[in-house]
Enzyme design. Structure first.
Site, PDB file in Angstrom:
ATOM      1  CE  LYS A  76      -0.450   0.619   4.605  1.00 44.27           C
ATOM      2  NZ  LYS A  76      -1.070   1.222   6.099  1.00 44.27           N
ATOM      3  CB  THR A  79       7.713   2.818  -3.414  1.00 48.56           C
ATOM      4  OG1 THR A  79       7.714   3.059  -1.688  1.00 48.56           O
ATOM      5  CG2 THR A  79       8.010   3.954  -4.077  1.00 48.56           C
ATOM      6  CG  LEU A  80       7.650  -3.091  -4.829  1.00 47.63           C
ATOM      7  CD1 LEU A  80       7.665  -3.672  -5.020  1.00 47.63           C
ATOM      8  CD2 LEU A  80       6.137  -3.785  -3.433  1.00 47.63           C
ATOM      9  N   GLY A 225      17.230   5.753  24.064  1.00 40.94           N
ATOM     10  CA  GLY A 225      18.997   5.183  23.647  1.00 40.94           C
ATOM     11  C   GLY A 225      19.062   4.058  22.900  1.00 40.94           C
ATOM     12  CG  LEU A 364      17.181  -7.232  14.259  1.00 44.51           C
ATOM     13  CD1 LEU A 364      18.062  -8.626  14.124  1.00 44.51           C
ATOM     14  CD2 LEU A 364      17.623  -5.655  14.109  1.00 44.51           C
ATOM     15  CG  HIS A 366      18.786  -9.613   9.381  1.00 44.61           C
ATOM     16  ND1 HIS A 366      19.435  -8.617   9.676  1.00 44.61           N
ATOM     17  CD2 HIS A 366      19.641 -10.311  10.741  1.00 44.61           C
ATOM     18  CE1 HIS A 366      19.409  -7.948  11.110  1.00 44.61           C
ATOM     19  NE2 HIS A 366      19.849  -9.072  11.690  1.00 44.61           N
ATOM     20  CG  HIS A 489      49.009 -10.426  10.099  1.00 43.33           C
ATOM     21  ND1 HIS A 489      48.896 -10.031  10.945  1.00 43.33           N
ATOM     22  CD2 HIS A 489      50.691  -9.768   9.864  1.00 43.33           C
ATOM     23  CE1 HIS A 489      49.715  -9.134  11.483  1.00 43.33           C
ATOM     24  NE2 HIS A 489      50.378  -8.601  10.212  1.00 43.33           N
TER      25      HIS A 489
END
Ligand SMILES: Cc1cc2nc3c(=O)[nH]c(=O)nc-3n(C[C@H](O)[C@H](O)[C@H](O)COP(=O)(O)OP(=O)(O)OC[C@H]3O[C@@H](n4cnc5c(N)ncnc54)[C@H](O)[C@@H]3O)c2cc1C
Ligand SMILES: NC(=O)c1ccc[n+]([C@@H]2O[C@H](COP(=O)([O-])OP(=O)(O)OC[C@H]3O[C@@H](n4cnc5c(N)ncnc54)[C@H](O)[C@@H]3O)[C@@H](O)[C@H]2O)c1
Length: 511
Positions: A76, A79-80, A225, A364, A366, A489
């Protein structure tokens, strides 16, 4: 060592039985039966209708189509990409990155032997760069929908009955009625309001307004915070605002490990952000060009009233399912309005599933994406996978904070016998050469088995470094396993290796 090798190969074999296609034949027979039963029967009917085109919804739709389901996604917003791409992860990271570059060039070049002058912010160009990134990624999803043959309905979805969704078209799209054999609710979350404080997105803003301020405020107060407060607070502080974070709890950083939170407060305070912890907001009202804020320190009951140019309210987000008609269907929600699901993402109406911010677990992107994939795999194949013990979190301050698995407090509360290994970035050669060596890696392992329980870091590129720890945790690795893997390294990843050594055998090499 031998024990560790045997343990490792046993684990690998366990994983491969699940992951190697050639060894999964019996499951595949089951898959085709399920796919058949998930298939739509008539014209205009879909196998899968996904409501919401955020990271959970669009990923579920693409994977559903890839698995052979006739799929439509309803969105809605126009934009996706949902909250994440439009007003969340992506625009915030664009501003975090460019404000960090500005701040570094302005304040951190002399000691590196670079002389620069005349550095200034062009805020409208910085906003345009942010908007361009958003646009290219959101339009990229439309392209992916076409490529994968996902149909896209632009409009607001509302259930008529458990098999039928009405869609009120937007942007000139016609209204339509969608019949589907399976639905996935992926409608996300919205800003949690603070009672009595009206967000106008100009003076009193949510994260959305804080992503689009037209000038750098002289003074900014951030209520909360947590992740948004510290990320957006960092952006405006780097651009020149005097930022004060007002946090209800004694520490900032939400659920992160206490040692990391302490390091974060110390490092971010040095950058100029002020913290008022154990403090609550009593009132906030717009007063001409500024906002009058009244706060109270809960330790000494001291009250303070002051003026700020902008107040950002960032005290969390709440699930968003308004107008979907879930009450009418009798879909169960918990006290916080999260839609309740079972281990296969089914609501109490089994062909209606729910994923992402609208349901339980961390909010989140992901996590929403992985649930999207798992939910359609349950529909099409009868099996899916999300390991909730192994979902990484990243706070994109500088330095970044990242963690996966349990905190030390959680280990204590659970009565687990554990060992800790730590390693400071100040002893890591790459961090030193980069002159960016604040922070540490902290590893928590089971005291008896050496198996990883949690990895927590604050330091340069921690968001990238946490990938290795996440993989190790997912595969049940021990600290010794990771410590014995050869790390290039000089790289920042050697800090992880050394913290693993410290956890496993009590000593790292370089600290
Ligand atoms: C400022 C900010 C920064 C963030 N940064 C990060 C980050 O760096 N990393 C991270 O992992 N997470 C981040 N998040 C969290 C992340 O954005 C969310 O966890 C994620 O977007 C959740 O995905 P979702 O698909 O569940 O819901 P959403 O992304 O909220 O998408 C839901 C979509 O459903 C649509 N919708 C709702 N109702 C209907 C309806 N009835 N009909 C049709 N469509 C509907 C909405 O318009 C919306 O587009 C951030 C959030 C904010 C606010
Ligand atoms: N990088 C990321 O992954 C990222 C970035 C931004 C947002 N997000 C997600 O978005 C969601 C919302 O973020 P957020 O920062 O708003 O929520 P949050 O839960 O991360 O932090 C909210 C903070 O506000 C504090 N708080 C709550 N009520 C308060 C009050 N009355 N007065 C003062 N402080 C108060 C809490 O103690 C907490 O520290 C989070 O779940 C987060 O996972 C993720």
């Amino acid at each position: 060592m031998l024990n560790s090798v045997i343990k490792r190969s046993a684990l690998c074999r366990f994983k491969f039985t699940c992951l190697q296609v050639s060894e999964c034949r019996p499951a595949q027979i089951e898959i085709s039966k399920r796919l058949y039963s998930a298939k739509a029967s008539g014209n205009g009917e879909y196998d899968l209708c996904v409501i919401g085109g955020g990271p959970g919804g669009y990923v579920a739709a693409i994977r559903g189509a890839q698995l052979g389901l006739k799929t439509i996604c309803v969105e809605k917003r126009g934009t996706l990409g949902g909250t994440c791409l439009n007003v969340g992860c992506i625009p915030s990271k664009a501003l975090l990155n460019n404000s960090h570059i500005y701040h570094t060039v302005k304040h951190d070049t002399k000691r590196r032997g670079i002389d620069v002058s005349g550095v200034s912010v062009n805020l409208s160009q910085m906003m345009k760069a942010k908007d361009d990134s958003v646009k290219s990624l959101t339009s990229g999803i439309e392209y992916l929908f076409k490529k994968n043959k996902v149909e896209y309905a632009k409009g607001t979805g509302s259930f008529i009955d458990p098999q039928t969704l009405s869609v009120k078209g937007i942007d000139g799209a016609a209204d339509q009625t969608i019949k589907a054999k399976n639905f996935i609710i992926a409608t996300g979350s919205e800003v949690k309001p603070f009672p009595g404080v009206t967000i106008d997105e100009k003076k009193i803003v949510s994260s959305t307004g804080a992503l689009s301020l037209s000038e750098v405020p002289k003074k900014m107060t951030v209520l909360g915070g947590g992740i948004i407060g510290l990320e957006m607070g960092s952006v405006w502080s780097r651009l020149g605002a005097e930022v004060t974070v007002v946090e209800f709890l004694p520490a900032v950083g939400g659920p992160m490990d206490a040692d990391i939170s302490k390091a974060l407060s110390r490092i971010i305070s040095k950058q100029g952000i002020k913290f008022k912890t154990s403090t609550k907001l009593l009132s906030a009202k717009v007063n001409g060009d500024s906002v009058e804020v009244e706060i109270e320190n809960m330790k000494n009951n001291k009250r303070e009233t002051y003026q700020t140019d902008v107040l950002l309210v960032a005290i969390g987000r709440v699930p968003y399912t308004e107008g979907l008609g879930l009450d009418k269907l009798g879909i169960s929600m918990d006290k916080s309005n999260r839609v309740i699901m079972d281990s296969e993402y089914r609501t109490n109406i089994p062909h209606i599933r729910v994923i992402g911010d609208a349901t339980l677990g961390p909010m989140l992107a992901h996590k929403a994406e992985d649930e999207g994939i798992a939910a359609v795999e349950y529909i099409a194949k009868g099996q899916g996978h999300v390991n909730y013990n192994c979902i990484p979190a990243v706070m994109y301050t500088h330095p970044e904070v990242a963690w996966v698995g349990i905190t030390e407090q959680k280990a204590k509360e659970s009565g687990i016998k554990y060992r800790i290994g730590t390693f400071p970035f100040s002893a890591n050669s790459r961090a030193k050469t980069n002159m960016d060596a604040d922070g540490l890696v902290k590893v928590i392992v089971d005291a008896e088995t050496d198996r990883l329980l949690g990895v927590h870091m604050i330091g340069p590129m921690a968001g990238e470094l946490i990938g290795e720890a996440t993989l190790a945790l997912e595969y049940g690795a021990s600290a010794e396993d990771v410590a014995r893997v050869c790390h290039a390294h000089p790289t920042l990843s050697e800090a992880t290796k050394e913290a693993m050594m410290a956890a496993w055998c009590g000593k790292s090499i370089h600290f």
